[in-house]
Design an enzyme around this catalytic site. Structure first.
Site, PDB file in Angstrom:
ATOM      1  N   LYS A 173       0.833  -1.196   0.000  1.00  0.00           N
ATOM      2  CA  LYS A 173       0.000   0.000   0.000  1.00  0.00           C
ATOM      3  C   LYS A 173       0.873   1.253   0.000  1.00  0.00           C
ATOM      4  CE  LYS A 173      -2.075  -1.423   3.695  1.00  0.00           C
ATOM      5  NZ  LYS A 173      -2.972  -1.633   4.853  1.00  0.00           N
ATOM      6  N   THR A 204      -9.899   8.723   8.681  1.00  0.00           N
ATOM      7  CA  THR A 204      -9.226   7.590   8.046  1.00  0.00           C
ATOM      8  C   THR A 204      -8.969   6.443   9.017  1.00  0.00           C
ATOM      9  OG1 THR A 204      -7.075   8.629   8.452  1.00  0.00           O
ATOM     10  CG2 THR A 204      -8.135   9.047   6.316  1.00  0.00           C
ATOM     11  N   GLY A 206      -9.170   3.126  10.600  1.00  0.00           N
ATOM     12  CA  GLY A 206      -9.743   1.848  10.186  1.00  0.00           C
ATOM     13  C   GLY A 206      -9.716   1.574   8.705  1.00  0.00           C
ATOM     14  N   THR A 207      -9.064   2.438   7.921  1.00  0.00           N
ATOM     15  CA  THR A 207      -9.064   2.209   6.472  1.00  0.00           C
ATOM     16  C   THR A 207      -8.291   0.956   6.088  1.00  0.00           C
ATOM     17  OG1 THR A 207      -7.239   3.787   6.293  1.00  0.00           O
ATOM     18  CG2 THR A 207      -9.450   4.604   5.794  1.00  0.00           C
ATOM     19  N   GLY A 208      -7.218   0.643   6.818  1.00  0.00           N
ATOM     20  CA  GLY A 208      -6.476  -0.583   6.530  1.00  0.00           C
ATOM     21  C   GLY A 208      -7.315  -1.816   6.799  1.00  0.00           C
ATOM     22  N   CYS A 209      -8.043  -1.796   7.909  1.00  0.00           N
ATOM     23  CA  CYS A 209      -8.962  -2.894   8.229  1.00  0.00           C
ATOM     24  C   CYS A 209     -10.014  -3.036   7.136  1.00  0.00           C
ATOM     25  CB  CYS A 209      -9.658  -2.637   9.559  1.00  0.00           C
ATOM     26  SG  CYS A 209      -8.574  -2.390  10.978  1.00  0.00           S
TER      27      CYS A 209
END
Length: 265
Positions: A173, A204, A206-209
């Site tokens: 990413k 933003t 929690g965007t990875g989750c």
């Protein structure tokens, strides 16, 4: 209805962790299940504490799910200790789980380490080789590849090195100041860029989750990996562009917590 399992920590404020995973999986058309690796006390202002479950209890949760509602895909998130990683790897292997997406929560945006030192080897040796794809951010890709990443070429080299070491596809990413918000997928046969632009949205958390859960949901529905990633990228980009509130806090579940200094005993 297809099913997906999230193995991750709980965020009571709902912005990240299993709560974000459930919302994302259901929004992407699959039935969501969970196995909780840790309880956290956190809200939009910060994290007050973390309490891990025991490996035995995590094993019991996983066996309960797999023996009754076998998941079509699995996503792992925050897993901080080697015994928990080993328990997950053991049960995923025993149950012959498929479509495993590993979000290797290792390094905070601030640079703080989230994964205990002794757990790094367990992650490399036990869990990553089981994954269909892993989704490291730039600091995590640097740790896994052993090289500094500053350019697209660096991202490609790091992804190839991680694939060579672990045998899994790698979605590197680019949101950490490399190529704006473009991500790079390498599956051993070729590279594919998923172009993106940085969206100015303060929400933003929690965007990875959310991204890894959307990928898992798409794999559960039978989509090939590239299409699963492409649709997940569109989903999270659309949410951010629409200024949907994914959570305002900063916590361990979206790489914002120093495990070594604050872990609940």
């Amino acid at each position: 209805m297809k099913t997906a399992l999230s193995i991750a920590g709980s965020d009571p404020s709902g912005g990240a962790g299993i709560q974000a995973d459930i919302k994302t999986m259901m929004a992407n058309g699959v039935y969501a299940m969970t196995a909780v690796t840790a309880l956290t006390a956190q809200n939009t202002t910060g994290v007050q504490g973390i309490l891990e479950v025991t490996p035995d209890f995590l094993t019991l949760q996983l066996d309960s799910v797999f023996s009754d509602i076998f998941p079509d895909a699995v996503k792992t998130g925050m897993v901080a200790s080697a015994p928990l990683i080993e328990a997950i790897a053991d049960r995923l292997t025993a149950w012959q789980a498929k479509n495993i997406v590993v979000d290797p929560v290792m390094v905070a945006t601030s640079g703080s380490r989230l994964l205990r030192e002794e757990a790094m080897e367990a992650l490399r040796r036990k869990l990553l080789p089981l994954a269909a794809v892993i989704t490291p951010n730039i600091p995590e890709a640097e740790l896994l590849s052993g090289r500094t990443i500053r350019t697209r070429e660096d991202m490609a080299d790091a992804a190839a090195r991680i694939h060579g070491d672990c045998g899994c596809a790698v979605l590197c990413k680019g949101g950490h100041s490399v190529e704006d918000a473009s991500d790079l997928l390498y599956d051993g046969s070729g590279f594919r860029w998923f172009e993106g632009r940085r969206i100015e949205n303060p929400n933003t958390h929690g965007t990875g989750c959310t991204l890894s859960s959307a990928i898992a949901a798409n794999l559960a529905k039978g989509l090939p990996l590239e299409e699963a990633v492409d649709r997940a990228k569109q989903y999270i980009s659309g949410a951010l562009a629409a200024m949907l509130d994914l959570g305002k806090g900063s916590g361990p579940l979206d790489h914002g917590f120093d495990l070594n200094s604050s872990f609940a005993k």
